[in-house]
Design an enzyme around this catalytic site. Structure first.
Site, PDB file in Angstrom:
ATOM      1  CD  GLU A  41       9.550  13.961  10.650  1.00  0.00           C
ATOM      2  OE1 GLU A  41       8.388  13.514  10.772  1.00  0.00           O
ATOM      3  OE2 GLU A  41      10.478  13.303  10.162  1.00  0.00           O
ATOM      4  CD  GLU A  83      13.329   1.828  10.265  1.00  0.00           C
ATOM      5  OE1 GLU A  83      13.716   2.897  10.791  1.00  0.00           O
ATOM      6  OE2 GLU A  83      13.733   0.711  10.634  1.00  0.00           O
ATOM      7  CB  CYS A 110      12.870  10.143   7.653  1.00  0.00           C
ATOM      8  SG  CYS A 110      13.873   9.083   6.623  1.00  0.00           S
ATOM      9  CE  LYS A 152      -1.876   2.852   2.692  1.00  0.00           C
ATOM     10  NZ  LYS A 152      -1.850   3.923   1.675  1.00  0.00           N
TER      11      LYS A 152
HETATM   12  P1  NAD Z   1       2.054   8.821   7.107  1.00  0.00           P
HETATM   13  O1  NAD Z   1       2.266   8.168   8.416  1.00  0.00           O
HETATM   14  O2  NAD Z   1       0.986   9.825   6.984  1.00  0.00           O
HETATM   15  O3  NAD Z   1       1.734   7.710   5.998  1.00  0.00           O
HETATM   16  C1  NAD Z   1       2.600   6.609   5.772  1.00  0.00           C
HETATM   17  C2  NAD Z   1       1.798   5.503   5.121  1.00  0.00           C
HETATM   18  O4  NAD Z   1       0.846   5.013   6.066  1.00  0.00           O
HETATM   19  C3  NAD Z   1       0.992   5.938   3.900  1.00  0.00           C
HETATM   20  O5  NAD Z   1       1.003   4.906   2.948  1.00  0.00           O
HETATM   21  C4  NAD Z   1      -0.395   6.115   4.482  1.00  0.00           C
HETATM   22  O6  NAD Z   1      -1.408   5.996   3.523  1.00  0.00           O
HETATM   23  C5  NAD Z   1      -0.428   4.960   5.464  1.00  0.00           C
HETATM   24  N1  NAD Z   1      -1.452   5.056   6.514  1.00  0.00           N
HETATM   25  C6  NAD Z   1      -1.984   6.176   7.059  1.00  0.00           C
HETATM   26  N2  NAD Z   1      -2.899   5.831   8.001  1.00  0.00           N
HETATM   27  C7  NAD Z   1      -2.911   4.475   8.054  1.00  0.00           C
HETATM   28  C8  NAD Z   1      -3.637   3.531   8.838  1.00  0.00           C
HETATM   29  N3  NAD Z   1      -4.499   3.909   9.748  1.00  0.00           N
HETATM   30  N4  NAD Z   1      -3.389   2.219   8.626  1.00  0.00           N
HETATM   31  C9  NAD Z   1      -2.503   1.817   7.711  1.00  0.00           C
HETATM   32  N5  NAD Z   1      -1.783   2.664   6.934  1.00  0.00           N
HETATM   33  C10 NAD Z   1      -1.995   3.979   7.109  1.00  0.00           C
HETATM   34  O7  NAD Z   1       3.472   9.399   6.648  1.00  0.00           O
HETATM   35  P2  NAD Z   1       3.817  10.255   5.350  1.00  0.00           P
HETATM   36  O8  NAD Z   1       3.280  11.628   5.522  1.00  0.00           O
HETATM   37  O9  NAD Z   1       3.456   9.493   4.117  1.00  0.00           O
HETATM   38  O10 NAD Z   1       5.412  10.283   5.419  1.00  0.00           O
HETATM   39  C11 NAD Z   1       6.149  11.217   6.133  1.00  0.00           C
HETATM   40  C12 NAD Z   1       6.679  10.605   7.412  1.00  0.00           C
HETATM   41  O11 NAD Z   1       7.447   9.449   7.110  1.00  0.00           O
HETATM   42  C13 NAD Z   1       7.621  11.524   8.174  1.00  0.00           C
HETATM   43  O12 NAD Z   1       7.347  11.445   9.549  1.00  0.00           O
HETATM   44  C14 NAD Z   1       8.993  10.925   7.888  1.00  0.00           C
HETATM   45  O13 NAD Z   1       9.980  11.205   8.849  1.00  0.00           O
HETATM   46  C15 NAD Z   1       8.676   9.479   7.831  1.00  0.00           C
HETATM   47  N6  NAD Z   1       9.711   8.771   7.090  1.00  0.00           N
HETATM   48  C16 NAD Z   1      10.551   7.937   7.783  1.00  0.00           C
HETATM   49  C17 NAD Z   1      11.568   7.265   7.111  1.00  0.00           C
HETATM   50  C18 NAD Z   1      12.486   6.329   7.840  1.00  0.00           C
HETATM   51  O14 NAD Z   1      13.088   5.482   7.182  1.00  0.00           O
HETATM   52  N7  NAD Z   1      12.641   6.446   9.150  1.00  0.00           N
HETATM   53  C19 NAD Z   1      11.723   7.445   5.730  1.00  0.00           C
HETATM   54  C20 NAD Z   1      10.855   8.310   5.066  1.00  0.00           C
HETATM   55  C21 NAD Z   1       9.845   8.952   5.752  1.00  0.00           C
END
Ligand code: NAD
Length: 479
Positions: free
Chosen positions: A379, A248, A282, A173
């Site tokens: 963040e 992550e 991130c 997803k």
């Molecule tokens: P997000 O948490 O909003 O979404 C991440 C994923 O989760 C998306 O595919 C989203 O559709 C899905 N999602 C949302 N609600 C869900 C639920 N209830 N159940 C299942 N899936 C669900 O994050 P984002 O805005 O897409 O990404 C940005 C964040 O990601 C930042 O906090 C960033 O630091 C982090 N990030 C971390 C790393 C790492 O490796 N540590 C790498 C890249 C990004």
């Protein structure tokens, strides 16, 4: 690509239940793609397809699985410019960054293709005569990969390539904002000969499909990258059901600049870490902790870059900073800028959006933002750097560690002893000396400590830890 983008389930492109459009972050009135969104029923069908496909995929010799990944890498390599362009149109990073990210996905596919030729177990001496004791790393079963929008092809590659290489079936997803890149990735694997059901793509809103993917009884493991709030909710839902979970999450990454550092080099690296990809990494540099005597020199050099780096059309080759991905992200970053100002921060550069259309924020530098400010602790995920003075290296380290996060940290110094002490005492999953916080090599473990991850690591050989489990075999003589 024509027509609405669709989910890919059990070897078939499947319509969803409603259609939405995705727009270009640089030109929000331009539609980039229509997407037919899956519902929970289709998501559940994707899990069942993966379950069905798992047995024969697991039984496929690992080198043959690797061959498919290698072919997918070759196919994707022929398309890097096309995929990179679509990535820029839907996510907004500059075309150079987007093509670079696509090349990284190609390299990751090749790396895990290579891993299918590596040893997959060990032998042990037995206390019993004539017994062969050995172990094997075995696939987990059905893995759900949930990925964010900010690296729409590299992060899926570093989850899906090892999951498949080690014999798992996958339901993916991607984030709702980046379906076009997701379809490119899946198409390369299909054309490379991946059997049906082994990789299933669910293009759905998290509200519709998130819960079923996280709690479905046929799901064995979930690998998640995204925000802390969502990641922890996924963990709370899945762990009591006995699923293996890898998270992550976010960062608030420090770059520490000691007084003996080469300030031109440090400023260039810090600016890259803070402002490239519009700070939407991130691993982005968020706090720049500087020994007092270097504050003026470093701030001036940083500000020079913040003011002169071109912000604008991410498809233009001379653009350095593209737009934020969405109007929602734009509002969030602007609100943190207001928080920093309201809490007493002094603006050194930037501080607002570009006039006109598009979600552009100027590279922004603050000093004097209090440590307790939300801007200092949370963040921001935008091109915003906070410069924080420190009276000594020890104080700089203490400030750097004063965060709930622990993803990446950088130190700039010419002193090897201080570099080694920082590498020892900094609580972060990755420590970099004289290099920006962002930017990873694919053969090393990657992940955070503290609130930045669930403790496991991705990439390199470390990926095997999550995507497989040990089996121990005692093989004795028949009589
Ligand atoms: P997000 O948490 O909003 O979404 C991440 C994923 O989760 C998306 O595919 C989203 O559709 C899905 N999602 C949302 N609600 C869900 C639920 N209830 N159940 C299942 N899936 C669900 O994050 P984002 O805005 O897409 O990404 C940005 C964040 O990601 C930042 O906090 C960033 O630091 C982090 N990030 C971390 C790393 C790492 O490796 N540590 C790498 C890249 C990004």
């Amino acid at each position: 690509m024509t027509g609405a983008l669709r989910s890919y389930v059990d070897g078939v492109w499947r319509d969803g239940v409603r259609t939405v459009v995705r727009t270009d972050p640089a030109h929000p009135s331009t539609v980039v793609a229509e997407v037919s969104l899956a519902d929970a029923v289709l998501a559940s069908a994707a899990v069942l397809a993966a379950r069905k496909a798992f047995a024969s995929w697991r039984a496929t010799p690992a080198p043959a699985r690797g061959e498919i990944l290698r072919r997918a890498a070759d196919l994707m390599e022929h398309q890097v410019e096309n995929i990179g362009r679509d990535l820029t149109r839907e996510e907004g990073k500059t075309i150079g960054e987007a093509i670079g990210e696509t090349r990284r996905a190609v390299a990751i596919l090749r790396y895990y293709a290579g891993q299918t030729l590596e040893p997959d177990g060990e032998t042990y001496p037995s206390a019993t005569p004539d017994f062969l004791l050995y172990t094997k790393r075995e696939a987990l079963g059905v893995v759900v990969a949930i990925t964010p929008w900010n690296f729409p092809i590299a992060i899926p590659a570093w989850k899906i390539a090892p999951a498949l290489a080690y014999g798992n079936a996958v339901v993916w997803k991607p984030a709702e904002l980046v379906p076009l890149t997701a379809v490119h990735f899946v198409q390369a694997l299909i054309e490379a000969g991946l059997p049906e059901g082994v990789l299933n793509l669910v293009l759905g809103s998290s509200a519709d499909v998130g819960n079923v993917l996280v709690t479905h009884p046929d799901v064995d493991a979930i690998t998640f990258t995204g925000s802390n709030a969502v990641g922890r909710a996924v963990q709370r839902a899945a762990i009591p059901l006995g699923k293996k979970v890898q998270l992550e999450l976010g960062g608030k990454n420090p770059a520490v600049v000691l007084a003996d550092a080469d300030l031109d080099h440090a400023a260039e690296q810090v600016a890259r870490g803070a402002f490239l990809s519009a700070g939407q990494k991130c691993t982005a540099t968020s706090r720049v902790i500087v020994e007092r005597s270097a504050v003026a020199g470093l701030s001036e050099r940083l500000a020079e870059r913040a003011r002169s780096w071109k912000v604008g059309d991410p498809l233009a080759p001379d653009t350095i900073v593209g737009p934020l991905v969405s109007d929602e992200r734009l509002k969030s970053v602007l609100s943190y800028i207001e928080v920093a100002k309201a809490d007493g921060g002094r603006l050194v550069a930037g501080g607002g959006r570009l006039d006109g259309e598009g979600h552009f924020v100027r590279p922004t530098i603050f000093t004097d933002v209090p440590a307790a400010s939300r801007a200092s602790r949370e963040e921001i995920f935008g091109p915003v750097a906070l410069v924080v003075p420190a009276e000594s290296g020890a104080e700089a380290l203490a400030i750097a560690n004063d965060t709930p996060f622990g993803l990446v940290a950088s130190l700039f110094t010419r002193d090897l002893g201080r570099a080694l002490a920082f590498a020892r005492d900094m609580r972060a999953g990755v420590v970099k000396i004289n290099q920006e916080t962002a930017g990873l090599e694919l053969q090393l473990p990657f992940g955070g400590t503290k609130d930045s991850s669930s403790g496991s690591r991705e990439q390199g050989k470390a990926a095997r830890e999550f995507f497989t489990e040990w089996k121990t075999i005692y093989l004795g003589p028949p009589g």
